[in-house]
Write a protein that holds these residues in place. Structure first.
Motif, PDB file in Angstrom:
ATOM      1  N   PHE A  67      36.645  32.215  41.578  1.00 24.25           N
ATOM      2  CA  PHE A  67      35.897  32.785  40.462  1.00 24.25           C
ATOM      3  C   PHE A  67      35.747  31.741  39.361  1.00 24.25           C
ATOM      4  O   PHE A  67      36.717  31.120  38.930  1.00 24.25           O
ATOM      5  CB  PHE A  67      36.604  34.023  39.906  1.00 24.25           C
ATOM      6  N   ASP A  68      34.502  31.555  38.930  1.00 22.06           N
ATOM      7  CA  ASP A  68      34.212  30.613  37.865  1.00 22.06           C
ATOM      8  C   ASP A  68      34.381  31.320  36.527  1.00 22.06           C
ATOM      9  O   ASP A  68      33.614  32.211  36.174  1.00 22.06           O
ATOM     10  CB  ASP A  68      32.776  30.093  38.023  1.00 22.06           C
ATOM     11  N   VAL A  69      35.389  30.933  35.780  1.00 21.65           N
ATOM     12  CA  VAL A  69      35.631  31.532  34.456  1.00 21.65           C
ATOM     13  C   VAL A  69      35.587  30.425  33.409  1.00 21.65           C
ATOM     14  O   VAL A  69      36.428  30.341  32.529  1.00 21.65           O
ATOM     15  CB  VAL A  69      36.978  32.277  34.406  1.00 21.65           C
ATOM     16  N   GLY A  70      34.554  29.594  33.506  1.00 29.60           N
ATOM     17  CA  GLY A  70      34.433  28.438  32.644  1.00 29.60           C
ATOM     18  C   GLY A  70      34.398  28.749  31.163  1.00 29.60           C
ATOM     19  O   GLY A  70      34.728  27.905  30.341  1.00 29.60           O
ATOM     20  N   GLU A  71      34.001  29.949  30.805  1.00 26.06           N
ATOM     21  CA  GLU A  71      33.900  30.275  29.381  1.00 26.06           C
ATOM     22  C   GLU A  71      35.142  30.976  28.852  1.00 26.06           C
ATOM     23  O   GLU A  71      35.177  31.435  27.719  1.00 26.06           O
ATOM     24  CB  GLU A  71      32.665  31.137  29.137  1.00 26.06           C
ATOM     25  N   LEU A  72      36.158  31.064  29.690  1.00 22.16           N
ATOM     26  CA  LEU A  72      37.406  31.671  29.231  1.00 22.16           C
ATOM     27  C   LEU A  72      38.144  30.671  28.340  1.00 22.16           C
ATOM     28  O   LEU A  72      38.259  29.504  28.675  1.00 22.16           O
ATOM     29  CB  LEU A  72      38.283  32.026  30.430  1.00 22.16           C
ATOM     30  N   ARG A  73      38.620  31.132  27.211  1.00 20.67           N
ATOM     31  CA  ARG A  73      39.275  30.211  26.295  1.00 20.67           C
ATOM     32  C   ARG A  73      40.537  29.624  26.921  1.00 20.67           C
ATOM     33  O   ARG A  73      41.188  30.245  27.750  1.00 20.67           O
ATOM     34  CB  ARG A  73      39.591  30.904  24.976  1.00 20.67           C
ATOM     35  N   GLU A  74      40.864  28.437  26.486  1.00 19.77           N
ATOM     36  CA  GLU A  74      41.954  27.689  27.118  1.00 19.77           C
ATOM     37  C   GLU A  74      43.302  28.393  26.948  1.00 19.77           C
ATOM     38  O   GLU A  74      44.097  28.466  27.864  1.00 19.77           O
ATOM     39  CB  GLU A  74      42.010  26.287  26.520  1.00 19.77           C
ATOM     40  N   ASN A  75      43.587  28.892  25.748  1.00 21.68           N
ATOM     41  CA  ASN A  75      44.861  29.549  25.491  1.00 21.68           C
ATOM     42  C   ASN A  75      44.709  31.066  25.629  1.00 21.68           C
ATOM     43  O   ASN A  75      44.934  31.822  24.699  1.00 21.68           O
ATOM     44  CB  ASN A  75      45.380  29.183  24.095  1.00 21.68           C
ATOM     45  N   TYR A  76      44.291  31.488  26.835  1.00 19.43           N
ATOM     46  CA  TYR A  76      44.052  32.901  27.082  1.00 19.43           C
ATOM     47  C   TYR A  76      45.361  33.678  27.096  1.00 19.43           C
ATOM     48  O   TYR A  76      46.434  33.137  27.330  1.00 19.43           O
ATOM     49  CB  TYR A  76      43.317  33.097  28.415  1.00 19.43           C
ATOM     50  N   VAL A  77      45.239  34.975  26.847  1.00 22.05           N
ATOM     51  CA  VAL A  77      46.362  35.878  27.065  1.00 22.05           C
ATOM     52  C   VAL A  77      46.059  36.667  28.325  1.00 22.05           C
ATOM     53  O   VAL A  77      44.928  36.724  28.783  1.00 22.05           O
ATOM     54  CB  VAL A  77      46.573  36.829  25.859  1.00 22.05           C
ATOM     55  N   GLU A  78      47.081  37.285  28.908  1.00 23.42           N
ATOM     56  CA  GLU A  78      46.911  37.922  30.218  1.00 23.42           C
ATOM     57  C   GLU A  78      45.818  38.980  30.202  1.00 23.42           C
ATOM     58  O   GLU A  78      45.063  39.120  31.155  1.00 23.42           O
ATOM     59  CB  GLU A  78      48.231  38.538  30.674  1.00 23.42           C
ATOM     60  N   LYS A  79      45.711  39.763  29.116  1.00 24.92           N
ATOM     61  CA  LYS A  79      44.705  40.821  29.066  1.00 24.92           C
ATOM     62  C   LYS A  79      43.299  40.243  29.085  1.00 24.92           C
ATOM     63  O   LYS A  79      42.387  40.817  29.674  1.00 24.92           O
ATOM     64  CB  LYS A  79      44.900  41.676  27.799  1.00 24.92           C
ATOM     65  N   ASP A  80      43.109  39.079  28.445  1.00 26.16           N
ATOM     66  CA  ASP A  80      41.806  38.420  28.469  1.00 26.16           C
ATOM     67  C   ASP A  80      41.367  38.127  29.895  1.00 26.16           C
ATOM     68  O   ASP A  80      40.270  38.464  30.319  1.00 26.16           O
ATOM     69  CB  ASP A  80      41.850  37.088  27.694  1.00 26.16           C
ATOM     70  N   ILE A  81      42.243  37.469  30.627  1.00 31.07           N
ATOM     71  CA  ILE A  81      41.865  37.055  31.973  1.00 31.07           C
ATOM     72  C   ILE A  81      41.661  38.259  32.888  1.00 31.07           C
ATOM     73  O   ILE A  81      40.791  38.261  33.755  1.00 31.07           O
ATOM     74  CB  ILE A  81      42.911  36.076  32.559  1.00 31.07           C
ATOM     75  N   GLU A  82      42.423  39.319  32.704  1.00 38.78           N
ATOM     76  CA  GLU A  82      42.229  40.521  33.514  1.00 38.78           C
ATOM     77  C   GLU A  82      40.858  41.137  33.240  1.00 38.78           C
ATOM     78  O   GLU A  82      40.128  41.498  34.169  1.00 38.78           O
ATOM     79  CB  GLU A  82      43.336  41.537  33.238  1.00 38.78           C
ATOM     80  N   ASN A  83      40.487  41.249  31.966  1.00 39.52           N
ATOM     81  CA  ASN A  83      39.200  41.844  31.611  1.00 39.52           C
ATOM     82  C   ASN A  83      38.033  41.012  32.129  1.00 39.52           C
ATOM     83  O   ASN A  83      37.064  41.538  32.675  1.00 39.52           O
ATOM     84  CB  ASN A  83      39.088  42.005  30.091  1.00 39.52           C
ATOM     85  N   VAL A  84      38.142  39.703  31.953  1.00 38.86           N
ATOM     86  CA  VAL A  84      37.072  38.819  32.406  1.00 38.86           C
ATOM     87  C   VAL A  84      36.949  38.839  33.924  1.00 38.86           C
ATOM     88  O   VAL A  84      35.854  38.919  34.479  1.00 38.86           O
ATOM     89  CB  VAL A  84      37.314  37.380  31.907  1.00 38.86           C
ATOM     90  N   LEU A  85      38.078  38.787  34.610  1.00 41.05           N
ATOM     91  CA  LEU A  85      38.035  38.756  36.068  1.00 41.05           C
ATOM     92  C   LEU A  85      37.531  40.065  36.652  1.00 41.05           C
ATOM     93  O   LEU A  85      36.807  40.078  37.648  1.00 41.05           O
ATOM     94  CB  LEU A  85      39.423  38.423  36.627  1.00 41.05           C
ATOM     95  N   ILE A  86      37.901  41.182  36.059  1.00 38.31           N
ATOM     96  CA  ILE A  86      37.406  42.471  36.548  1.00 38.31           C
ATOM     97  C   ILE A  86      35.880  42.503  36.485  1.00 38.31           C
ATOM     98  O   ILE A  86      35.207  42.904  37.441  1.00 38.31           O
ATOM     99  CB  ILE A  86      38.024  43.633  35.743  1.00 38.31           C
ATOM    100  N   GLU A  87      35.330  42.043  35.369  1.00 42.28           N
ATOM    101  CA  GLU A  87      33.878  42.005  35.236  1.00 42.28           C
ATOM    102  C   GLU A  87      33.271  40.998  36.205  1.00 42.28           C
ATOM    103  O   GLU A  87      32.223  41.245  36.807  1.00 42.28           O
ATOM    104  CB  GLU A  87      33.495  41.659  33.800  1.00 42.28           C
ATOM    105  N   LYS A  88      33.928  39.865  36.371  1.00 42.86           N
ATOM    106  CA  LYS A  88      33.426  38.822  37.265  1.00 42.86           C
ATOM    107  C   LYS A  88      33.424  39.290  38.718  1.00 42.86           C
ATOM    108  O   LYS A  88      32.463  39.064  39.461  1.00 42.86           O
ATOM    109  CB  LYS A  88      34.310  37.576  37.123  1.00 42.86           C
ATOM    110  N   ILE A  89      34.510  39.942  39.125  1.00 41.20           N
ATOM    111  CA  ILE A  89      34.593  40.459  40.489  1.00 41.20           C
ATOM    112  C   ILE A  89      33.501  41.488  40.729  1.00 41.20           C
ATOM    113  O   ILE A  89      32.819  41.477  41.760  1.00 41.20           O
ATOM    114  CB  ILE A  89      35.980  41.082  40.745  1.00 41.20           C
ATOM    115  N   LYS A  90      33.307  42.376  39.776  1.00 43.70           N
ATOM    116  CA  LYS A  90      32.288  43.417  39.909  1.00 43.70           C
ATOM    117  C   LYS A  90      30.906  42.804  40.106  1.00 43.70           C
ATOM    118  O   LYS A  90      30.184  43.155  41.049  1.00 43.70           O
ATOM    119  CB  LYS A  90      32.285  44.308  38.667  1.00 43.70           C
TER     120      LYS A  90
END
Length: 337
Positions: free
Chosen positions: A178-201
């Motif tokens: 999954f390409d999450v290039g726009e995810l901020r570098e110092n992400y928190v776990e909830k950020d990555i979960e929300n982004v990945l759920i949308e990305k997977i969908k």
């Protein structure tokens, strides 16, 4: 009153018909172009003794004759020869190559040497609607050896009847990128979960494999006890609900027990008389094959476990809208380099 889930299934069915028609139009045009390129490649190969200057002069003449046409650069003409040499003695490879765009063919013929791997990458590109960039990533990551030669961690053969078991295996990959290039570098776990759920969908919907989206965080209530499934789909080819759970950690056996619980609830609450058993897919950051095998050994619900990789972190101060994978490429890429 129209049920939301029923309406989405109808829309998905219509969209599928439109895509099939578009694909047929693309395939007809693509076949003609690739046949032309095959014959041009053959002519170039027969006169290769004339040297590289011949290809350069041929390119110049064709551009003069066809000033509005694209695809006759020296590099592309040399790619035509490579294409001809790759498929001339393998009719299956030649026939399958007509199903995908020219740009996709060039990268497969150039970077993949083994004939079985070439066939596999073409089939996967066609079946999954891989963009050029996504295909390039899969080749770089050696997807063939990871998915074909590697063991798949699911129990579909034991819990589903044929042909559903085969179809279920086809929609599930051993590893996702999954390409999450726009995810901020110092992400928190909830950020990555929300982004990945949308990305997977979005990725599953755009791949066009029959996934019809039902809900994010689908609520399952049993005796006032609420639980939430990360993603819920209905699959129009498998005729079943598919639950997807995302874990930003390595696999642990407890994940299988929770998914088994979800599938039992879905089969009781949502599954209709004409539906097949619900399927669960657990996505984890990494997995140990033996651990997964033990966790699935005596489970009677169809569950698969896949790992995923995150591609390209870029430092950002804020989490902006995430770009999705390209839509199925229905155009012939004949751009000059």
């Amino acid at each position: 009153m129209i049920e939301t889930s029923d309406f989405k299934i109808v829309i998905d069915s219509i969209v599928n018909e439109i895509q099939q028609t578009q694909l047929k139009m693309f395939q007809d045009a693509n076949t003609n172009v690739l046949e032309l390129y095959f014959h041009i490649g053959k002519i170039i190969d027969e006169r290769i003794s004339w040297g590289n200057k011949f290809v350069d002069e041929l390119s110049t003449e064709l551009k003069i004759k066809y000033p509005h046409a694209k695809g006759y650069s020296p590099r592309n003409l040399r790619n035509m020869r490579k294409y001809y040499l790759s498929v001339k003695e393998n009719e299956e490879l030649k026939e399958l190559s007509h199903k995908i765009p020219w740009s996709h063919n060039t990268i497969i013929m150039d970077r993949v040497k083994d004939i079985n791997q070439k066939l596999w990458y073409i089939k996967e590109t066609y079946n999954n609607g891989w963009s050029y960039d996504y295909l390039e990533i899969q080749i770089k990551k050696d997807a063939y050896n990871r998915q074909v030669l590697g063991e798949k961690t699911n129990n579909f053969s034991l819990t589903l009847l044929h042909p559903q078991s085969t179809l279920a295996k086809e929609i599930m990959k051993d590893s996702y990128i999954f390409d999450v290039g726009e995810l901020r570098e110092n992400y928190v776990e909830k950020d990555i979960e929300n982004v990945l759920i949308e990305k997977i969908k979005m990725t599953l919907l755009e791949l066009g494999n029959g996934f019809s989206f039902i809900a994010n965080q689908y609520r399952v209530t049993i005796n006032d006890d609420e639980n939430f499934i990360d993603l819920l789909f209905y699959h129009t080819k498998l005729h079943c609900y598919i639950a997807i759970e995302l874990k930003n950690k390595k696999f642990i056996p407890e994940y299988v027990g929770k998914m088994n619980y979800y599938l039992s609830a879905l089969d009781d609450i949502l599954k209709g008389n004409n539906d097949n058993p619900s399927i669960g897919i657990i996505l984890v950051r990494n997995k140990n094959k033996l651990n997964v095998e033990y966790a699935l050994r005596d489970v009677n619900k169809p569950i698969g476990v896949s790992s995923y990789e995150l591609q390209e972190y870029l430092p950002k101060n804020i989490l902006e809208s995430l770009s999705t994978e390209e839509e199925l490429n229905l155009h012939i890429d004949m751009e000059d380099e």
